[in-house]
Write an enzyme that holds these catalytic residues in place. Structure first.
Site, PDB file in Angstrom:
ATOM      1  N   HIS A 133      43.065  34.979  42.451  1.00 49.11           N
ATOM      2  CA  HIS A 133      42.413  33.725  42.054  1.00 49.11           C
ATOM      3  C   HIS A 133      43.445  32.615  41.861  1.00 49.11           C
ATOM      4  O   HIS A 133      43.166  31.450  42.170  1.00 49.11           O
ATOM      5  CB  HIS A 133      41.622  33.942  40.765  1.00 49.11           C
ATOM      6  CG  HIS A 133      40.824  32.752  40.340  1.00 49.11           C
ATOM      7  ND1 HIS A 133      39.744  32.284  41.060  1.00 49.11           N
ATOM      8  CD2 HIS A 133      40.949  31.913  39.277  1.00 49.11           C
ATOM      9  CE1 HIS A 133      39.236  31.217  40.457  1.00 49.11           C
ATOM     10  NE2 HIS A 133      39.950  30.968  39.386  1.00 49.11           N
ATOM     11  N   ASP A 146      52.227  42.134  46.847  1.00 47.54           N
ATOM     12  CA  ASP A 146      51.831  41.636  48.158  1.00 47.54           C
ATOM     13  C   ASP A 146      50.413  41.087  48.053  1.00 47.54           C
ATOM     14  O   ASP A 146      49.484  41.831  47.752  1.00 47.54           O
ATOM     15  CB  ASP A 146      51.873  42.756  49.203  1.00 47.54           C
ATOM     16  CG  ASP A 146      53.278  43.299  49.405  1.00 47.54           C
ATOM     17  OD1 ASP A 146      54.179  42.484  49.673  1.00 47.54           O
ATOM     18  OD2 ASP A 146      53.470  44.515  49.271  1.00 47.54           O
ATOM     19  N   LYS A 195      33.816  18.469  41.031  1.00 51.41           N
ATOM     20  CA  LYS A 195      32.906  19.088  40.071  1.00 51.41           C
ATOM     21  C   LYS A 195      33.605  19.222  38.734  1.00 51.41           C
ATOM     22  O   LYS A 195      34.825  19.294  38.656  1.00 51.41           O
ATOM     23  CB  LYS A 195      32.482  20.447  40.653  1.00 51.41           C
ATOM     24  CG  LYS A 195      32.444  21.591  39.705  1.00 51.41           C
ATOM     25  CD  LYS A 195      32.434  22.928  40.397  1.00 51.41           C
ATOM     26  CE  LYS A 195      33.609  23.752  39.927  1.00 51.41           C
ATOM     27  NZ  LYS A 195      33.617  25.112  40.406  1.00 51.41           N
TER      28      LYS A 195
END
Length: 314
Positions: A133, A146, A195
């Site tokens: 993320h 990795d 947003k």
């Protein structure tokens, strides 16, 4: 590339079908182990074959129930270390707690860093993940990490659809880099949604920046959790002039009301990978699942044979 008998793949409970697929591609059997629980919920793991001197690859996403799957993984790493495994490599397609990667407000924890500490302390030698993320999570570790990319897998599928008048849409400012990568592969323009998120799992569309009128939009994100952001964006894109809306992501978390929201939204098709196992009740007609097993197999072989992994990052 070839490998020797010292390579062993073990699966825990989060995504055994993916682990089995990787093992089948390598023409090996999954390692034998069992996960049991005491009556109070404590996890007990037993490795049912010798792993002494072996290079171990553990397949486990920390998907729902995240804490159960995380504890399974930590205990298995410890078991492998105590059973004299040579190396312990964690194939964690979905890295849970990755959204807590910084202090956004006072007195908040940085839980993504805590997870890194726990994995290292347990005894992991390497982590292989997919679409973290936040890319800086790699820096939370003092062991090799990795980060493989899901965008090329999604792009390959979307390319075959031969869609016309396409625009790739980032659902927020943070997703622009990911959208640019997909748009570059598909050779189409991008747009993004400005947003704000007043609280976790709650989003409000503010403005759409870019030309979307009469276009087929492809919204791309790294993960979809409650599907609030993606369905709100899809409905708003249709209202503002898009012909059709497709969506894609690497990690289909799809918790809570996600499935009903997707079914009731303007999304024509949602393309995801099997980084997280989707049970049958979540496999609705709108959802297409692509396999990441070939990518993980290639990464595993390259790591085991001390070959370059860098070309898999593209």
């Amino acid at each position: 590339m070839e490998f020797d008998s010292k390579l062993k793949i073990f699966s825990l409970n989060s995504n055994e079908p993916l682990a089995t697929e990787i093992a089948n591609l390598l023409d090996v059997s999954l390692g034998k182990s069992s996960v049991k629980r005491f009556s109070d919920g404590e996890i007990q793991i037993n490795i049912e074959e010798s792993v002494r001197g072996c290079d171990i690859y553990l397949v486990q996403s920390t998907s729902e129930p995240a804490n159960e799957h995380l504890m399974e993984l930590l205990i298995m790493i410890d078991a492998m270390k105590r059973a004299s495994a040579k190396t312990i490599n964690v194939l964690m397609p979905y890295y849970g707690y990755a959204r807590q990667d910084r202090k956004a407000r006072s007195r908040e924890p940085i839980t993504a860093k805590l997870i890194a500490n726990l994995l290292e302390t347990a005894g992991a030698d390497r982590v292989i993940s997919l679409d973290l993320h936040a890319p800086q999570i790699q820096g939370f570790f003092d062991i090799p990490v990795d980060q493989l990319l899901g965008v090329p897998i999604l792009a390959q599928y979307l390319k075959k659809k031969n869609l016309e008048d396409v625009v790739v849409v980032a659902p927020d400012n943070g997703g622009v880099v990911r959208a640019r990568k997909l748009a570059s592969i598909l050779d189409v323009p991008i747009a993004f949604i400005d947003k704000r998120r007043p609280e976790p799992n709650v989003a409000e569309v503010m403005n759409i920046i870019g030309n979307i009128d009469g276009k087929r939009a492809i919204i791309i994100d790294d993960l979809i959790d409650t599907a609030g952001t993606i369905t709100l964006a899809a409905n708003d894109l249709i209202e503002k002039g898009c012909k059709e809306v497709y969506a894609c992501c690497t990690h289909p978390v799809l918790s809570g009301p996600a499935i009903s929201r997707i079914e009731g939204s303007m999304i024509k098709e949602l393309v995801v990978t099997n980084s997280i196992y989707l049970p049958e009740e979540k496999r609705i007609d709108k959802i297409t699942i692509l396999s990441i097993a070939p990518l993980l197999k290639d990464a595993l072989l390259r790591i085991h044979n001390n070959a370059s992994v860098s070309e898999l990052f593209n």
